[in-house]
Design a protein around this motif. Structure first.
Motif, short mmCIF file in Angstrom:
data_model
loop_
_atom_site.label_atom_id
_atom_site.label_comp_id
_atom_site.label_asym_id
_atom_site.label_seq_id
_atom_site.Cartn_x
_atom_site.Cartn_y
_atom_site.Cartn_z
N ALA A 108 0.94 -1.32 -0.12
CA ALA A 108 0.01 0.02 0.00
C ALA A 108 0.88 1.34 0.13
O ALA A 108 1.80 1.22 0.74
CB ALA A 108 -0.79 0.05 1.10
N THR A 109 0.52 2.03 -0.90
CA THR A 109 1.44 3.35 -1.06
C THR A 109 0.54 4.58 -0.55
O THR A 109 -0.59 4.81 -1.32
CB THR A 109 1.99 3.47 -2.34
OG1 THR A 109 2.63 2.49 -2.50
CG2 THR A 109 2.75 4.70 -2.55
N GLY A 110 0.95 5.42 -0.17
CA GLY A 110 0.31 6.68 0.51
C GLY A 110 0.60 7.84 -0.38
O GLY A 110 2.06 7.93 -0.37
N THR A 111 -0.14 8.81 -0.91
CA THR A 111 0.49 9.76 -1.85
C THR A 111 -0.44 11.01 -1.52
O THR A 111 -1.31 11.08 -0.81
CB THR A 111 -0.09 9.38 -3.35
OG1 THR A 111 -1.65 9.36 -3.33
CG2 THR A 111 0.37 8.03 -3.77
N VAL A 112 0.58 11.99 -1.55
CA VAL A 112 -0.11 13.31 -1.33
C VAL A 112 0.70 14.29 -2.37
O VAL A 112 1.84 14.04 -3.10
CB VAL A 112 0.58 13.82 -0.10
CG1 VAL A 112 2.01 13.70 0.28
CG2 VAL A 112 0.07 15.32 0.48
N SER A 113 -0.02 15.37 -2.87
CA SER A 113 0.45 16.07 -3.99
C SER A 113 -0.11 17.36 -3.91
O SER A 113 -0.98 17.61 -3.10
CB SER A 113 0.16 15.47 -5.17
OG SER A 113 -1.34 15.43 -5.53
N GLY A 114 0.49 18.48 -4.55
CA GLY A 114 -0.07 19.82 -4.84
C GLY A 114 0.78 20.44 -5.49
O GLY A 114 1.78 20.12 -6.48
N TYR A 115 0.43 21.81 -5.73
CA TYR A 115 0.93 22.69 -6.95
C TYR A 115 2.59 23.02 -6.33
O TYR A 115 2.87 23.42 -5.11
CB TYR A 115 0.28 24.04 -6.78
CG TYR A 115 0.75 25.05 -7.57
CD1 TYR A 115 0.95 24.89 -9.15
CD2 TYR A 115 1.48 26.05 -7.31
CE1 TYR A 115 1.21 25.92 -10.44
CE2 TYR A 115 2.13 27.15 -8.29
CZ TYR A 115 1.96 26.96 -9.67
OH TYR A 115 2.54 27.76 -10.23
N THR A 116 3.36 22.66 -7.08
CA THR A 116 4.71 23.01 -6.97
C THR A 116 5.38 23.88 -8.21
O THR A 116 5.48 23.18 -9.28
CB THR A 116 5.73 21.76 -6.66
OG1 THR A 116 5.17 21.26 -5.52
CG2 THR A 116 7.03 22.04 -6.46
N ALA A 117 5.99 24.95 -8.04
CA ALA A 117 6.39 25.78 -9.29
C ALA A 117 7.99 25.70 -9.05
O ALA A 117 8.44 25.78 -7.95
CB ALA A 117 5.95 26.97 -9.16
N LEU A 118 8.65 25.24 -10.27
CA LEU A 118 9.93 25.20 -10.36
C LEU A 118 10.54 26.28 -11.29
O LEU A 118 9.89 26.60 -12.22
CB LEU A 118 10.30 23.78 -11.06
CG LEU A 118 9.91 22.67 -10.27
CD1 LEU A 118 10.37 21.39 -11.05
CD2 LEU A 118 10.28 22.48 -8.83
N SER A 119 11.73 26.81 -10.70
CA SER A 119 12.27 27.97 -11.38
C SER A 119 13.28 27.43 -12.35
O SER A 119 14.20 26.85 -12.08
CB SER A 119 12.65 29.09 -10.34
OG SER A 119 13.65 30.07 -11.03
N LYS A 120 13.30 28.06 -13.63
CA LYS A 120 14.79 27.84 -14.42
C LYS A 120 15.84 28.73 -13.86
O LYS A 120 15.59 29.52 -12.98
CB LYS A 120 14.27 28.30 -15.84
CG LYS A 120 13.17 27.59 -16.66
CD LYS A 120 13.18 28.12 -17.97
CE LYS A 120 11.85 27.44 -18.87
NZ LYS A 120 11.94 28.17 -20.13
N LYS A 121 16.86 28.46 -14.38
CA LYS A 121 18.24 29.14 -13.92
C LYS A 121 18.12 30.61 -14.16
O LYS A 121 18.86 31.43 -13.66
CB LYS A 121 19.32 28.28 -14.52
CG LYS A 121 19.76 27.09 -13.93
CD LYS A 121 21.01 26.43 -14.29
CE LYS A 121 20.92 25.06 -14.04
NZ LYS A 121 22.23 24.26 -14.26
#
Length: 848
Positions: free
Chosen positions: A95-108
């Motif tokens: 059984a695998t518990g998952t959690v997620s949400g908005y995550t913005a990554l920045s370019k260099k």
């Protein structure tokens, strides 16, 4: 008769080529639309199936508040206890518990990495073997502590990140600096479509997206020999009432249906424009076959004289149309496959990467393309064929068959007037009904267009006569051009109507888009006193924003007033409603709304202001008490201290944040309104951005930015519509060329006589070009007039929901559209004019 029909097709290659091309374009768009949408849908469905390949049963939160006894808002997340129970169920391998949400990554370089609507973050949940089956690490290791992150391989490649680099990350506003410790591959459809995915260790992800010990979903893998259904039945027995289970296959099927449904809207919209192109093509086909039949009047009469029946004559014309339809269907299908492939490549080039997959050309696409090509062509050719069969053989042999009778024209004009009047009445009735009148208005618009088409021969004489003073400037060629344009009103009408349909839609869309944009500008100007609105970026700008952002802004010396807007679910009178929390002391300085009663003054405690529509629907007045159930389930009573006029930007129930915040499970803001010293300026905007860490995930917008952001959407949609409707105009160009070419053929003797009595080749060219110009401008004027009317009517309907809507007539663009209609006429006449000028005068005079 069959051999005769085939011989006639081959005998008029050039003329029928343009007819075939008109049908081909419409068929190509139909088949291209189907190929494109089927290909995209299939690629996403297969990608989603891969995403569920490791899930036999999924457990998700379930709200049992249908009876209005539970807490408002979303169902509570799943706890560790549910995960442990699921893992111990007989038949469960893991059984695998998952959690997620908005995550913005920045370019260099500081820009946002990945598509704004699919920037996600999640947790890496290692199993007994230390690996998460959802992700395959290709470099480095999994994140194990705070400050570590793993990136999907595509995002790492686009951002040029490698293991050991530091990347700037934003989840809810504040910038976090994370160390890249791993790179992985995934079957996630969002990543395949150009999004980004960042993985944290589970405790960190829970702290960022939920709460410690909570999960959004629990995925259970079945042991060998256990079916998904059997595993689900076993899990159902141990689940609490706030959770529900579903098989992975069912989830995959549901997602496939959602993808199919979402693509059907795009497919329908594109098919509508394909239908418009085909509708325009019908005019050309009918025109072509009318002229072809007219040119072969004696030939058909001879067939009648030697024994052919009316039915056989009609059938021979329909056989020609069928052959043309088959050719157009086959070539249109081939072109459509190319269009489908091109659209997918175009979509990829915009950054919205589509999952890999083959082009899908199914049997339905093939059958529909062939059916459209054949049916449209045969229907358009049926009336000319039937009309030709009715001409008496002796009259046809002697070329004395009569033109349309006065009675026939009276009947046509009467029918056209009735249709036009009925269409106008339906459009006006629909405009006064708001959004409920869309169907009525659409029906009225179709009836009005048909009515105007029927009346076009009647309208052509006075409108073309109005151009006489200008045409006289060109001498005898101008006079002849005017006479030729009105000589056959039905042919002129059919040619001009094709262009009219395209310009009607283009003009109507432009009027609506410009007027809506003006209304949005006015709304932003009228509704906001704040200089800036700070919010999370992304697809919809409605991502949760950390309260730290508002606190940071409040400490800036440049800021004179600010208020976060935070929303919380509630239940009022048995209905779900959102409450909006604001700073009761400063909100007056930040928004500008018209109050019918009361004001913002003293907004605190259990006092609230409501918009007029909500007050009317609930029967609230100044001083009314509103029983409310807050997000945490606690009950309270709000007192109405003001009723204001709401709009798309500011509406609903507003109360002081100090009252609302204690009832929120997770305190987040939707946006922060800010007022600065000296008003909006580049310096103030830069200071806000710098104070917020130059965060690419946060947008700082002034009123113009908000308006421009919405305008970009309308501009994109309008440009797409221009491109789609441009095909209908292209088909109309073919119609003008076709009409002029056949008109030149019919008037060979006349042109030869004109040459013989002194009109030189330049004069002949000018005559044909001016005739084409007059016909095109006639269609353009009709199109502009109908487009403005439809734009006004649609605006009346929109104004019911947008009080700031204001009709704007884009005179500049309409002038451009009219110039384009003139250009269409000039370009369409190039080949026919050249052909007419090259006619040998003696051979032309002898021609029959």
């Amino acid at each position: 008769m069959f051999r005769t029909a085939l011989r006639n097709v081959l005998a008029h290659k050039a003329r029928l080529l343009m007819t075939t091309l008109a049908v081909l374009l419409g068929v190509a768009f139909v088949s291209g639309t189907l190929v494109f949408t089927n290909t995209i849908s299939d690629a996403y469905q297969k990608s989603s199936e891969k995403g569920f390949s490791g899930v036999d049963v999924a457990i998700t939160p379930h709200s049992d508040s249908d009876d209005n006894t539970g807490k408002p808002g979303e169902a509570p997340r799943l706890g560790q206890r549910v995960l442990d129970r699921a893992a111990q169920v007989p038949g469960a391998a893991s059984a695998t518990g998952t959690v997620s949400g908005y995550t913005a990554l920045s370019k260099k370089n500081g820009d946002l990495l990945g598509s704004g609507f699919s920037n996600l973050g999640g947790n890496y949940y290692p199993g007994k073997d230390g690996k998460d089956p959802r992700y395959t690490l290709t470099d480095g290791r999994a994140p194990k502590a705070a400050g570590e992150v793993a990136l999907d391989a595509k995002s790492a490649g686009r951002g040029h990140y490698a293991v050991g680099d530091t990347i700037r990350v934003s989840v809810d506003g504040p910038v976090r600096k994370e160390k890249v410790v791993g790179v992985f591959t995934t079957d996630d459809g969002n990543v395949a479509a150009g999004g980004s995915l960042a993985l944290f260790d589970t405790p960190t992800a829970q702290r960022l997206f939920a709460k410690p010990g909570q999960f959004d979903e629990i995925d259970v893998k079945a042991a060998a020999g256990t079916s998904q259904t059997a595993l689900k039945s076993a899990i159902d027995k141990v689940l609490p009432k706030e959770a529900e289970a579903e098989t992975g296959q069912k989830l995959a099927d549901d997602q496939a249906e959602q993808i199919k449904a979402s693509m059907s809207g795009m497919q329908t919209g594109m098919l509508v424009f394909a239908g418009i192109a085909l509708f325009v093509g019908i005019f050309i086909i009918a025109n072509t076959f009318t002229m072809l039949v007219a040119q072969r009047t004696r030939e058909l009469a001879l067939l009648r004289a030697v024994g052919a029946t009316r039915r056989q004559v009609t059938r021979s014309v329909l056989i020609e149309a069928t052959v043309v339809g088959i050719i157009a269907g086959v070539t249109g299908l081939a072109a459509g496959v190319g269009i489908g492939a091109g659209l997918r490549s175009l979509l990829n080039s915009t950054g919205a990467t589509v999952p890999d997959g083959p082009l899908v050309v199914d049997a339905n696409t093939v059958l529909l393309s062939m059916a459209v090509g054949i049916v449209v062509t045969v229907l358009a050719a049926w009336l000319p064929g039937r009309r030709a069969a009715k001409i008496p053989p002796v009259a046809a042999m002697n070329s004395v068959h009569a033109p349309p009778s006065t009675r026939g024209l009276v009947v046509r004009n009467t029918i056209g007037a009735i249709l036009a009047a009925g269409g106008i009445a339906l459009v006006l009735a629909g405009a006064g009904m708001g959004t409920d009148g869309k169907g009525l208005m659409g029906t009225g618009a179709a009836v009005l267009v048909i009515g105007v088409f029927v009346l076009t021969p009647l309208l052509s004489r006075p409108l073309i006569a109005a151009a006489a003073p200008v045409l006289r400037l060109f001498g005898m060629p101008g006079k002849l051009a005017r006479q030729n344009a009105v000589r056959n009103p039905r042919r002129t009408a059919a040619t001009a109507s094709a262009l009219m349909v395209g310009l009607t839609l283009i003009t109507g869309m432009t009027v609506i888009a410009g007027s809506v944009q003006k209304g949005i500008d006015k709304m932003a100007t009228d509704a906001l006193k704040s200089d800036y609105v700070v919010s999370m970026g992304g697809f919809d700008g409605q991502r949760p924003l950390s309260p730290d952002v508002a606190r940071t802004i409040g400490k800036m010396p440049e800021v004179t007033a600010y208020s976060p807007l935070r929303q919380s679910a509630s239940r009022i009178d048995g209905d779900s409603e959102f409450l909006t929390g604001v700073d009761g002391k400063s909100i007056t300085d930040l928004v500008n709304v018209d109050f019918a009663q009361g004001s913002f003054a003293g907004l605190s405690g259990n006092k609230a202001v409501v918009d007029d529509k909500m007050a009317k629907s609930h029967g609230w007045k100044l001083g009314s008490s509103i029983p409310v159930t807050y997000e945490d389930g606690r009950r309270g009573t709000l007192t109405v201290q003001g009723i204001y006029t709401g709009n798309e930007m500011i509406r609903g129930i507003m109360l002081d944040s100090g009252t609302l915040t204690p009832h929120m499970s997770t305190v987040t803001d939707m946006q922060v309104m800010v007022k600065t010293k000296g008003g909006p300026s580049e310096e103030a905007k830069d200071a806000l951005k710098k104070a917020l860490g130059e965060n690419p995930a946060i947008q700082v917008q002034n009123k113009q930015d908000i308006s421009d952001g919405i305008a970009k959407f309308f501009t994109l949609m309008l440009n797409m519509l221009y491109g789609l409707l441009g095909m209908a105009v292209l088909v109309a160009v073919l119609g003008v060329i076709n009409t002029l070419a056949m008109s030149v053929f019919e008037r060979s003797q006349e042109i030869g006589m004109l040459r013989a009595i002194g009109l030189d080749r330049r004069g002949i060219k000018r005559m044909v070009r001016l005739e084409s110009l007059v016909i095109s401008l006639f269609g353009g004027v009709l199109g502009l007039g109908l487009g403005v009317f439809f734009g006004w009517a649609a605006g009346e309907m929109i104004a019911n929901g947008m009080p700031t809507y204001e009709l704007v007539l884009p005179w500049g663009r309409m002038a451009v559209f009219l110039l384009l209609a003139a250009l269409v006429g000039v370009l369409a006449a190039l080949w026919p004019a050249r052909r007419a000028a090259k006619l040998n005068m003696l051979a032309a005079i002898k021609a029959e």
